[in-house]
Design a protein around this motif. Structure first.
Motif, mmCIF file in Angstrom:
data_model
loop_
_atom_site.group_PDB
_atom_site.id
_atom_site.type_symbol
_atom_site.label_atom_id
_atom_site.label_comp_id
_atom_site.label_asym_id
_atom_site.label_seq_id
_atom_site.Cartn_x
_atom_site.Cartn_y
_atom_site.Cartn_z
ATOM 1 N N VAL A 1 -1.166 8.131 0.920
ATOM 2 C CA VAL A 1 -0.387 8.021 -0.320
ATOM 3 C C VAL A 1 0.306 9.344 -0.633
ATOM 4 N N LEU A 2 -0.410 10.466 -0.478
ATOM 5 C CA LEU A 2 0.199 11.774 -0.728
ATOM 6 C C LEU A 2 1.382 12.020 0.206
ATOM 7 N N LEU A 3 1.205 11.700 1.481
ATOM 8 C CA LEU A 3 2.275 11.906 2.460
ATOM 9 C C LEU A 3 3.474 11.016 2.159
ATOM 10 N N CYS A 4 3.225 9.746 1.906
ATOM 11 C CA CYS A 4 4.322 8.813 1.641
ATOM 12 C C CYS A 4 5.048 9.168 0.347
ATOM 13 N N ALA A 5 4.296 9.591 -0.666
ATOM 14 C CA ALA A 5 4.923 9.989 -1.928
ATOM 15 C C ALA A 5 5.819 11.205 -1.724
ATOM 16 N N LEU B 1 7.814 17.601 -4.658
ATOM 17 C CA LEU B 1 6.418 17.764 -4.251
ATOM 18 C C LEU B 1 5.508 17.944 -5.462
ATOM 19 N N LEU B 2 5.923 18.767 -6.418
ATOM 20 C CA LEU B 2 5.104 18.959 -7.611
ATOM 21 C C LEU B 2 4.883 17.642 -8.346
ATOM 22 N N TRP B 3 5.948 16.906 -8.557
ATOM 23 C CA TRP B 3 5.870 15.649 -9.310
ATOM 24 C C TRP B 3 5.020 14.615 -8.587
ATOM 25 N N SER B 4 5.345 14.343 -7.334
ATOM 26 C CA SER B 4 4.667 13.265 -6.614
ATOM 27 C C SER B 4 3.195 13.572 -6.371
ATOM 28 N N GLN B 5 2.893 14.783 -5.942
ATOM 29 C CA GLN B 5 1.505 15.118 -5.628
ATOM 30 C C GLN B 5 0.655 15.223 -6.894
ATOM 31 N N ALA B 6 1.228 15.767 -7.964
ATOM 32 C CA ALA B 6 0.469 15.916 -9.210
ATOM 33 C C ALA B 6 0.070 14.561 -9.780
ATOM 34 N N LEU B 7 0.981 13.592 -9.765
ATOM 35 C CA LEU B 7 0.667 12.288 -10.332
ATOM 36 C C LEU B 7 -0.361 11.532 -9.493
ATOM 37 N N VAL B 8 -0.215 11.590 -8.178
ATOM 38 C CA VAL B 8 -1.196 10.923 -7.322
ATOM 39 C C VAL B 8 -2.575 11.555 -7.500
ATOM 40 N N GLY C 1 0.810 -1.209 0.000
ATOM 41 C CA GLY C 1 0.000 0.000 0.000
ATOM 42 C C GLY C 1 0.844 1.259 0.000
ATOM 43 N N ALA C 2 0.466 2.232 0.826
ATOM 44 C CA ALA C 2 1.137 3.530 0.856
ATOM 45 C C ALA C 2 2.603 3.396 1.288
ATOM 46 N N LEU C 3 2.902 2.454 2.179
ATOM 47 C CA LEU C 3 4.290 2.266 2.611
ATOM 48 C C LEU C 3 5.169 1.841 1.439
ATOM 49 N N GLY C 4 4.617 1.026 0.548
ATOM 50 C CA GLY C 4 5.359 0.639 -0.650
ATOM 51 C C GLY C 4 5.670 1.837 -1.526
ATOM 52 N N VAL C 5 4.738 2.797 -1.591
ATOM 53 C CA VAL C 5 4.971 4.024 -2.347
ATOM 54 C C VAL C 5 6.168 4.768 -1.767
#
Length: 215
Positions: A66-70, A157-164, A17-21
């Motif tokens: 997911v947002l936090l882990c990313a 932050l831009l990359w990870s949050q935008a894709l999620v 799950g999110a930990l894997g991210v």
């Protein structure tokens, strides 16, 4: 025992799950040769899709997790990559036998020289293969730590949050979109490679010009 393929986003998300991210994005953003082969875009986008629920099925992942882990994986991985570059990154790159890794390192160095630290660190986050070597190369080239930290954080932050969030938006808008995760991952791969096309054309043109000048 659960068999997990770290190169397969669906396998990682199903098992951790999110930990894997967090773990995969950290490694892809900072662990140089190891991270070069891990999914990035193709993990974040499906993770966002799985955060979207429907009337028939609740979300399989929590969006905030997911947002936090990313975000943590991207930013922390970038910093670790920089430190690797500062302390022996050039030697690691010189010893690698992978032509793709060496080529990506050359592109990362060219990007930093062409656009400057800030723009290069933000743009590079959105280019697959390049982002895995960009941070170690920045460290090896002696990019100032303060400037690196600021801009790699912005880019991460831009990359990870935008894709999620893009995956979440699509998942919330299209019923049963998670049934088509494999084609979606393929589409994300194609779209993520588009920024490489202008650079490939420039490199081909430069080789042709050098060949013509030597004739």
């Amino acid at each position: 025992m659960i068999a997990v393929n770290p190169l397969d986003s669906a396998s990682v998300l199903a098992a951790f799950g999110a930990l894997g991210v967090l773990v995969v994005i950290f490694a892809e953003s900072g662990l140089l040769v190891v991270g070069f082969f891990l999914p990035g875009d193709t993990l974040l986008f499906p993770a966002g899709v799985l955060c979207a629920g429907s009337a028939q099925q609740p979300p399989r992942l929590a969006l905030w997790q997911v947002l936090l882990c990313a975000a943590v994986g991207a930013v922390a991985g970038g910093q670790v990559g920089y430190l690797i570059g500062r302390h022996g990154g050039r030697a690691v790159l010189a010893r690698t036998s992978s032509h793709r890794v060496r080529a990506a390192a050359g592109r990362a160095e060219g990007l930093l020289a062409r656009y400057g630290h800030g723009k290069a660190l933000v743009i590079g986050r959105f280019v697959p293969l390049l982002r895995s070597v960009l941070h170690p190369v920045a460290g090896a080239l002696g990019v100032p730590a303060r400037a690196f930290t600021i801009w790699q954080t912005v880019g991460g932050l831009l990359w990870s949050q935008a894709l999620v969030l893009a995956g979440f938006t699509l998942g919330a808008s299209v019923p049963h979109i998670d049934d088509y995760l494999l084609p979606l991952v393929g589409l994300v791969v194609v779209l993520s490679l588009l920024p490489l096309l202008p650079e490939a054309r420039r490199a081909r043109r430069a080789r042709r010009e050098r060949r013509d000048s030597s004739d």
